[in-house]
Design an enzyme around this catalytic site. Sequence first.
Site, PDB file in Angstrom:
ATOM      1  N   SER A 135      49.667  52.584  35.957  1.00 55.38           N
ATOM      2  CA  SER A 135      50.584  53.713  36.152  1.00 55.38           C
ATOM      3  C   SER A 135      50.042  54.678  37.202  1.00 55.38           C
ATOM      4  CB  SER A 135      50.803  54.446  34.828  1.00 55.38           C
ATOM      5  OG  SER A 135      51.515  53.625  33.915  1.00 55.38           O
ATOM      6  N   LEU A 176      43.865  37.988  41.827  1.00 56.83           N
ATOM      7  CA  LEU A 176      43.485  39.126  42.657  1.00 56.83           C
ATOM      8  C   LEU A 176      42.350  39.937  42.028  1.00 56.83           C
ATOM      9  CD1 LEU A 176      44.017  41.017  45.107  1.00 56.83           C
ATOM     10  CD2 LEU A 176      45.746  42.170  43.695  1.00 56.83           C
ATOM     11  N   GLU A 204      49.472  44.454  37.117  1.00 45.41           N
ATOM     12  CA  GLU A 204      50.273  44.509  38.359  1.00 45.41           C
ATOM     13  C   GLU A 204      50.408  45.935  38.881  1.00 45.41           C
ATOM     14  OE1 GLU A 204      53.562  41.864  38.890  1.00 45.41           O
ATOM     15  OE2 GLU A 204      52.801  40.514  37.345  1.00 45.41           O
ATOM     16  N   PRO A 244      35.781  41.711  38.649  1.00 43.57           N
ATOM     17  CA  PRO A 244      35.020  42.661  37.842  1.00 43.57           C
ATOM     18  C   PRO A 244      34.903  44.039  38.493  1.00 43.57           C
ATOM     19  CG  PRO A 244      33.946  40.523  37.796  1.00 43.57           C
ATOM     20  CD  PRO A 244      35.070  40.416  38.781  1.00 43.57           C
ATOM     21  N   TRP A 250      40.807  38.684  34.315  1.00 39.69           N
ATOM     22  CA  TRP A 250      42.122  39.038  33.750  1.00 39.69           C
ATOM     23  C   TRP A 250      43.248  38.186  34.326  1.00 39.69           C
ATOM     24  CZ3 TRP A 250      39.610  41.836  30.525  1.00 39.69           C
ATOM     25  CH2 TRP A 250      38.657  42.761  30.943  1.00 39.69           C
TER      26      TRP A 250
END
Length: 390
Positions: free
Chosen positions: A377, A136, A374, A139, A167
């Site tokens: 925060s 998903l 994912e 950059p 990532w």
Amino acid sequence: MATSSLDTTLQHPDFLTEEQLEVREAAREFTQKELLPGVIERDKHEKFPTEQVKKMGELGFMGMMVSPKYGGAGMDTLSYVLAIEEISKVDASASVCMSVNNSLVCWGLETFGSEEQKQKYLTPLAKGEKIGAFCLSEPEAGSDATSQHTRAEDKGDYYLLNGTKNWITNGNNASTYLVIAQTYPDKKHKGINALIVEKGMEGFVVGKKEEKLGIRGSDTHSLMFTDVKVPKANRIGDDGFGFNFAMNTLNGGRIGIAAQALGIAAGAYELALKYAKERKTFGKPIAEHQAIAFKLAEMATKIEAARLMVYKAARLKDAGADFALSASMAKLYASQVANEVATEAVQIHGGYGYVREFHVERLMRDAKITQIYEGTSEIQKIVISRGILK
């Protein structure tokens, strides 16, 4: 890295079934026998736990919630959380591989994939014969998942895929990649699709491996797609369903990361408690000094609170209820607790906590990522605030 400190309290709640307790014990035994030996060296040399992940697959840990029809263990979310928690106490690099494969890849395919896709891709993933990756982030599209620059141009019977993903966990070791890409830019998030891409497709290249602060045994890579032809049969769901697919999948993934954060916190606490009972200053164990005893009390309390939040989210998911808000709350709080507890564990160890041999410095480094991937925060707070202000 012995366990036991919290087993007499809420870690043994009455609602856990015998089967769930057996799952937790099996995960704990596997962790101590297979993951603990060599975990420091794997972290030091950024080595993917290839053999350990293979054994996790053989034990059913890579497709825990998948139906036996597709090669999975057919277990509930809470059993999965218990296993992730135990594995994360020792090796967060192994647990994030397991989490992505279970929560993001297998769950997404079983819930939204076609029967053909389940037979072809889900079954080997659930058996642990292959590893999956969820693609998903980009950059310029991390927290803002609507701004996908990777394009999946509709060419009739296939999509032409171009773009870069960043990532990506399991980036090099995966065989099956769920790629989120924009097909109709004018439709914004309603024009996004989710495509199944296989390693080896022409034009698909795995980029450099990232050098990371923590979870160093996990392989995190950038991925490049240049005119990759993806068959229409590899699209998940209806045309334009990709964004909804990603968001629904991430809701469940947050339970897995919350469980990982919980495990990191519990592992650090257990090490700190053991050390505090053994290390003596001024003629008595440091655990008997109020400064240390109070630290341990706060750590244990925070872990118990986080555990109940994570378990609640898992139970809501198993009940078929709306669990998105609880999952975000659990991830937000558990990741905060992981960072606080791991840092205090290093402090309790003193100088020993700052060296590799005593494990807690690694747990402190591993903890930070749970506040980032994912959904950061900050994103969790957006999700939570929207949920409570509806």
